[in-house]
Design a protein around this motif. Structure first.
Motif, short mmCIF file in Angstrom:
data_model
loop_
_atom_site.label_atom_id
_atom_site.label_comp_id
_atom_site.label_asym_id
_atom_site.label_seq_id
_atom_site.Cartn_x
_atom_site.Cartn_y
_atom_site.Cartn_z
N ASP A 64 0.86 -1.03 0.31
CA ASP A 64 -0.07 -0.26 -0.27
C ASP A 64 0.90 1.11 -0.24
OD1 ASP A 64 1.31 0.67 2.79
OD2 ASP A 64 -0.67 0.00 3.47
N SER A 65 0.61 2.79 0.00
CA SER A 65 1.53 4.27 0.48
C SER A 65 2.14 4.12 1.29
CB SER A 65 -0.16 4.79 0.38
OG SER A 65 -1.01 4.92 0.88
N LYS A 66 1.80 3.49 2.02
CA LYS A 66 2.39 3.27 3.52
C LYS A 66 3.69 2.20 3.82
CE LYS A 66 -0.85 4.83 6.73
NZ LYS A 66 -1.83 4.19 8.01
N HIS A 67 3.75 1.71 2.20
CA HIS A 67 4.64 0.52 1.90
C HIS A 67 4.72 -0.29 3.02
CE1 HIS A 67 6.50 4.48 0.89
NE2 HIS A 67 6.78 3.61 -0.68
N HIS A 92 4.18 -1.59 11.20
CA HIS A 92 3.31 -2.21 10.75
C HIS A 92 3.94 -3.07 10.69
CE1 HIS A 92 0.17 1.17 11.92
NE2 HIS A 92 0.89 1.68 10.93
N GLN A 152 6.40 -3.21 7.19
CA GLN A 152 6.49 -2.97 6.48
C GLN A 152 8.18 -1.84 5.86
OE1 GLN A 152 5.25 0.49 9.78
NE2 GLN A 152 4.49 2.10 7.38
N SER A 154 10.73 0.71 5.95
CA SER A 154 10.81 2.13 6.13
C SER A 154 12.16 2.81 5.83
CB SER A 154 10.91 2.44 7.32
OG SER A 154 9.38 2.24 8.60
#
Length: 409
Positions: A64-67, A92, A152, A154
């Motif tokens: 998603d857009s938050k990787h 996440h 996720q 970062s």
């Protein structure tokens, strides 16, 4: 397919807490590397840091857009010119989720990762020949092995004197739409051992995405605690997991198909959960859902060939042998016949591919069963669509190197 919701959650907790692999009830010896290190700041000496949206990073599957990764066996791939790779995983990231990663075509290595920084590649990486110069750039690939947990990204960190390199996508893409069978539930390394992954990786020269989750129905209904079916969920970025509901509630991100490579082949294996009396769905509901789903997939991927896979439903003793069960046999073939004159819908009959000893006690294929399914589908696609196998040496399924050198027995 899903026998009991409790078993599904148990499988998740085993992966999350202990990462113990049970092989026929016995603990399999594993070699999971400890990779967590102290945080690496963006200006740390000896390191160069890239953000998760760096154009050189290629995300495989759905992110998603938050990787944040979703669905089964999502991956990350990039080239690098140095000798060290570390990744900082965000908040996440599922605690202790098992990831597989490798350099080039070397054997996969495994590590349980959590939020924080993990040093994955160094000059002492297993099987790297450090007596010779590395052939740069090197390819790095990582896959989440689970279907319900995820990571996720970062930041990606490389040696300070190195840089990221974009790896071009392969020219062909295949997408799998399924449930626990396609996502490898109860297989040794779960999604990483499932037939969806084995088909995609088995070609060696295609991109692939496995949009599959245990217990989910084709029909848009609540099945085994999955609140929606694939006729809805396939259009969303995230799956139907508890962590998706924690992050997005009932408002998941829509998947923007236009921003990703269009699939050339879509293989659908859905209906085992619709066929379970627990979910109280009728054959008409299933059939009509399938009829409405195919045009929607075709609208998204107008040039794709869509393969409908027949279902198997375990084996029953018959006399002195066993008989394979099926589900929605007439309905699936009826959907194929409805669309066959349009030329883009095809039927793969899976009957006879598996035998009773290719099925585990959890009503799912064994690792060998998944390999057999993948092998048959690979040849079906090769013969029907002319896709040639591009295998050039990299390992596909880990820990299947078995042989016997003892002739005297």
């Amino acid at each position: 397919m899903r026998v009991k919701a409790a078993l599904c959650y148990l499988a998740s907790f085993l992966s999350l807490s202990t990462s113990t692999i049970l092989q026929n009830g016995q603990v399999r010896q594993t070699h999971f590397l400890e990779t967590k290190v102290a945080p690496i700041a963006s200006n740390s000496t000896g390191w160069k840091t890239y953000g998760p949206n760096a154009t050189e990073l290629s995300y495989k599957g759905r992110w998603d857009s938050k990787h944040i990764s979703w669905w089964a066996a999502p991956g990350l791939k990039f080239g690098f010119s140095g000798s060290n790779v570390a990744i900082t995983f965000g908040e996440h990231t599922s605690p202790g989720v098992l990831v597989a990663y490798r350099v080039g075509g070397l054997d996969w290595q495994f590590s349980n990762v959590s939020a924080g920084t993990h040093h994955l590649i160094s000059p002492s990486f297993p099987n790297i020949n450090t007596t010779q110069s590395w052939q740069l750039p090197l390819n790095f690939e990582m896959r989440v092995t689970n279907w319900g947990l995820g990571v996720q990204v970062s930041a990606v960190h490389l040696s300070s004197n190195s840089s990221l390199v974009k790896i071009p996508n392969f020219s062909k893409t295949i997408e799998f739409i399924g449930d626990s069978l396609t996502s490898g539930m109860y297989a040794t390394y779960e999604a990483f051992s499932g037939f969806g992954y084995n088909i995609g990786a088995g070609f060696g020269n295609v991109e692939f995405s496995i949009t599959a989750y245990p217990g989910i129905c084709l029909t848009d209904a609540n099945c085994w605690d999955n609140p929606r079916g694939q006729t809805y969920q396939w259009f969303q970025t995230s799956d139907t997991s508890w962590r998706a509901s924690e992050i997005y509630g009932t408002e998941p991100e829509k998947w923007d198909f236009s921003l990703h490579p269009s699939a050339d082949i879509v293989l659908i294996n859905l209906g085992t959960n619709d066929n379970n009396t627990h979910n109280n769905l009728t054959s008409d509901q299933y059939y009509n859902s399938y009829l409405s789903f195919i045009p929607k997939v075709h609208e998204v991927y107008p040039d794709a060939q869509i393969i409908l896979m027949s279902l198997w439903k375990g084996f029953s003793p018959i006399g002195n042998s066993y008989s394979q069960g099926g589900a929605f046999i007439d309905e699936i073939y009826g959907v194929y016949e409805h669309f066959k004159d349009e030329g883009y819908v095809h039927y793969f009959n899976s009957t006879g591919v598996l035998q009773h000893n290719d099925y585990g006690p959890g009503y799912h294929p064994t690792d060998v069963g998944h390999i057999k399914i993948a092998s048959h589908v690979l040849q079906y696609i090769r013969l029907k669509f002319g896709w040639e196998l591009g295998a050039y040496g990299p390992e596909v399924q880990h820990e299947t190197l078995y042989w016997n050198n003892e002739p005297n027995y």
